[in-house]
Write a protein that holds these residues in place. Sequence first.
Motif, PDB file in Angstrom:
ATOM      1  N   ARG A 273       0.847  -1.202   0.000  1.00  0.00           N
ATOM      2  CA  ARG A 273       0.000   0.000   0.000  1.00  0.00           C
ATOM      3  C   ARG A 273       0.880   1.249   0.000  1.00  0.00           C
ATOM      4  O   ARG A 273       0.791   2.101   0.871  1.00  0.00           O
ATOM      5  CB  ARG A 273      -0.921  -0.019   1.207  1.00  0.00           C
ATOM      6  CG  ARG A 273      -1.872  -1.182   1.159  1.00  0.00           C
ATOM      7  CD  ARG A 273      -2.801  -1.201   2.318  1.00  0.00           C
ATOM      8  NE  ARG A 273      -3.702  -2.323   2.170  1.00  0.00           N
ATOM      9  CZ  ARG A 273      -4.797  -2.462   2.858  1.00  0.00           C
ATOM     10  NH1 ARG A 273      -5.141  -1.557   3.741  1.00  0.00           N
ATOM     11  NH2 ARG A 273      -5.566  -3.513   2.682  1.00  0.00           N
ATOM     12  N   ARG A 274       1.717   1.334  -1.006  1.00  0.00           N
ATOM     13  CA  ARG A 274       2.679   2.425  -1.117  1.00  0.00           C
ATOM     14  C   ARG A 274       1.988   3.786  -1.190  1.00  0.00           C
ATOM     15  O   ARG A 274       2.431   4.754  -0.568  1.00  0.00           O
ATOM     16  CB  ARG A 274       3.550   2.187  -2.339  1.00  0.00           C
ATOM     17  CG  ARG A 274       4.642   3.190  -2.534  1.00  0.00           C
ATOM     18  CD  ARG A 274       5.553   2.785  -3.677  1.00  0.00           C
ATOM     19  NE  ARG A 274       6.454   3.843  -4.050  1.00  0.00           N
ATOM     20  CZ  ARG A 274       7.565   4.132  -3.395  1.00  0.00           C
ATOM     21  NH1 ARG A 274       7.903   3.405  -2.347  1.00  0.00           N
ATOM     22  NH2 ARG A 274       8.341   5.122  -3.779  1.00  0.00           N
ATOM     23  N   GLY A 275       0.906   3.879  -1.942  1.00  0.00           N
ATOM     24  CA  GLY A 275       0.173   5.138  -2.065  1.00  0.00           C
ATOM     25  C   GLY A 275      -0.371   5.620  -0.741  1.00  0.00           C
ATOM     26  O   GLY A 275      -0.317   6.810  -0.418  1.00  0.00           O
ATOM     27  N   ARG A 276      -0.891   4.694   0.041  1.00  0.00           N
ATOM     28  CA  ARG A 276      -1.437   5.070   1.342  1.00  0.00           C
ATOM     29  C   ARG A 276      -0.318   5.536   2.275  1.00  0.00           C
ATOM     30  O   ARG A 276      -0.491   6.469   3.056  1.00  0.00           O
ATOM     31  CB  ARG A 276      -2.177   3.871   1.939  1.00  0.00           C
ATOM     32  CG  ARG A 276      -2.895   4.199   3.168  1.00  0.00           C
ATOM     33  CD  ARG A 276      -4.394   4.002   3.221  1.00  0.00           C
ATOM     34  NE  ARG A 276      -5.136   3.864   2.017  1.00  0.00           N
ATOM     35  CZ  ARG A 276      -5.981   2.878   1.779  1.00  0.00           C
ATOM     36  NH1 ARG A 276      -6.151   1.930   2.652  1.00  0.00           N
ATOM     37  NH2 ARG A 276      -6.669   2.844   0.667  1.00  0.00           N
TER      38      ARG A 276
END
Length: 126
Positions: free
Chosen positions: A92-95
């Motif tokens: 969940r890199r974006g989060r």
Amino acid sequence: MTGGAPETGGGPSTTRPEGAGPEGARPAEVRPADARPAGAPPAGTRPAGREADGLAVASFVLGLLGLLVMNILLGPVAIVMAVVALARSTTRRGRALLGLALGVADLVVLAVLVTVNGTVSWGLAG
């Protein structure tokens, strides 16, 4: 035939090597009940990927919450959790990046409010 020589018939041999199943197939390897597959984590532990995903989500939530209350505490915590999640290669890199940005925004809001009001405490009522 008489004598000690084994009798060999013209048909196929019915003897198989020990442990071989039909057509020479070996039986499945038998493992103890408590054995785990190669590369699996020990029982009772969570994989690092899931833990990093949890850190990314927590960073996002704390960063968002920090915009409203306790930004002096929640901003730095959100930043640290986002960096740790990114270092552990979260899925969940974006989060995690949003949590990092919100943590920085918490500190920017704090700096602006301290400059305008001259105090660290603030409220929504103005």
